[in-house]
Design a protein around this motif. Sequence first.
Motif, PDB file in Angstrom:
ATOM      1  N   VAL A   1      42.424  35.221  62.134  1.00  0.00           N
ATOM      2  CA  VAL A   1      40.901  35.528  62.238  1.00  0.00           C
ATOM      3  C   VAL A   1      40.931  36.888  61.855  1.00  0.00           C
ATOM      4  CG1 VAL A   1      39.001  36.059  63.825  1.00  0.00           C
ATOM      5  CG2 VAL A   1      40.279  33.886  64.211  1.00  0.00           C
ATOM      6  N   SER A   2      41.932  37.888  62.041  1.00  0.00           N
ATOM      7  CA  SER A   2      42.007  39.070  61.577  1.00  0.00           C
ATOM      8  C   SER A   2      41.876  39.212  59.954  1.00  0.00           C
ATOM      9  CB  SER A   2      42.864  40.114  62.290  1.00  0.00           C
ATOM     10  OG  SER A   2      44.249  39.409  61.565  1.00  0.00           O
ATOM     11  N   SER A   3      42.340  38.459  59.410  1.00  0.00           N
ATOM     12  CA  SER A   3      42.467  38.398  57.949  1.00  0.00           C
ATOM     13  C   SER A   3      41.068  38.179  57.460  1.00  0.00           C
ATOM     14  CB  SER A   3      43.425  37.295  57.197  1.00  0.00           C
ATOM     15  OG  SER A   3      44.913  37.472  57.664  1.00  0.00           O
TER      16      SER A   3
ATOM     17  N   GLY B   1      40.340  46.766  45.851  1.00  0.00           N
ATOM     18  CA  GLY B   1      41.711  45.746  45.730  1.00  0.00           C
ATOM     19  C   GLY B   1      42.616  46.019  46.734  1.00  0.00           C
ATOM     20  N   LEU B   2      42.741  47.222  47.507  1.00  0.00           N
ATOM     21  CA  LEU B   2      43.588  47.395  48.350  1.00  0.00           C
ATOM     22  C   LEU B   2      43.184  46.742  49.419  1.00  0.00           C
ATOM     23  CD1 LEU B   2      46.154  49.085  49.523  1.00  0.00           C
ATOM     24  CD2 LEU B   2      44.442  50.716  50.145  1.00  0.00           C
ATOM     25  N   GLY B   3      41.888  46.912  49.945  1.00  0.00           N
ATOM     26  CA  GLY B   3      41.495  45.997  51.185  1.00  0.00           C
ATOM     27  C   GLY B   3      41.717  44.591  51.055  1.00  0.00           C
ATOM     28  N   LEU B   4      41.308  44.103  49.712  1.00  0.00           N
ATOM     29  CA  LEU B   4      41.439  42.685  49.587  1.00  0.00           C
ATOM     30  C   LEU B   4      42.824  42.267  49.623  1.00  0.00           C
ATOM     31  CD1 LEU B   4      38.868  42.121  46.897  1.00  0.00           C
ATOM     32  CD2 LEU B   4      38.492  41.716  49.184  1.00  0.00           C
ATOM     33  N   ARG B   5      43.647  43.072  49.107  1.00  0.00           N
ATOM     34  CA  ARG B   5      45.235  42.715  49.341  1.00  0.00           C
ATOM     35  C   ARG B   5      45.407  42.879  50.809  1.00  0.00           C
ATOM     36  NH1 ARG B   5      45.066  45.914  44.830  1.00  0.00           N
ATOM     37  NH2 ARG B   5      46.068  47.685  45.700  1.00  0.00           N
ATOM     38  N   SER B   6      45.140  43.847  51.512  1.00  0.00           N
ATOM     39  CA  SER B   6      45.433  43.905  52.970  1.00  0.00           C
ATOM     40  C   SER B   6      44.982  42.427  53.650  1.00  0.00           C
ATOM     41  CB  SER B   6      44.822  44.882  53.744  1.00  0.00           C
ATOM     42  OG  SER B   6      43.502  44.915  53.787  1.00  0.00           O
ATOM     43  N   ALA B   7      43.907  42.056  53.295  1.00  0.00           N
ATOM     44  CA  ALA B   7      43.499  40.803  54.158  1.00  0.00           C
ATOM     45  C   ALA B   7      44.247  39.564  53.718  1.00  0.00           C
ATOM     46  CB  ALA B   7      42.147  40.544  53.582  1.00  0.00           C
ATOM     47  N   MET B   8      44.799  39.428  52.510  1.00  0.00           N
ATOM     48  CA  MET B   8      45.451  38.243  51.931  1.00  0.00           C
ATOM     49  C   MET B   8      46.865  38.086  51.861  1.00  0.00           C
ATOM     50  SD  MET B   8      42.906  36.955  49.073  1.00  0.00           S
ATOM     51  CE  MET B   8      42.294  38.605  48.248  1.00  0.00           C
TER      52      MET B   8
END
Length: 174
Positions: free
Chosen positions: A31-33, A105-112
């Motif tokens: 869920v956190s992702s 990009g950094l935020g999206l990488r942190s999610a995935m």
Amino acid sequence: MLSRTGTAVVGLLIPLVPALFLFDGLELGGVSSWVTLVWVLALGLVALLPIGAVLGSLFNTAQGMGFVTLPIMMLMGVSGVFYPISAFPEWLQWVAQVFPLYWLGLGLRSAMLPETLAAAEAGESWRHLETVGVLGLWAIAGLLLAPVVLRRMARRESGSAVAVRRQKAMQRTM
């Protein structure tokens, strides 16, 4: 802005959903992702869409927009989207981190991506607070600047010029 947001979300989901099934290493099971993905995407869109509206209003022709495309492509190249910025010279890392594309990009990488891959990032962490701060500043700047620029652009155009352009656009075949 609403139609561009919808286009961006669909553009994200079209490759993301198959990638979840085809590639190992994506961490979108928790869920956190998904929460991170949603807040980063929302804040990133609020930061980038007003900037796009401002840049689009500055030029009347497709050739004029060509002048904007080259710097944007250069920013994409140094933003860490294609290659980790930690491998770039320090001065170029600072340049990349000024612009919202790096932080999106950094935020999206942190999610995935798994937490262990944060070591490849500048600062060796996902830096969520900095992501919120920089994207938030760009969002505020864009939301303050866009109405002013768009009002000025609208004042320069007469109603008849807009009607003529609209009529030409309606006659084009798609």
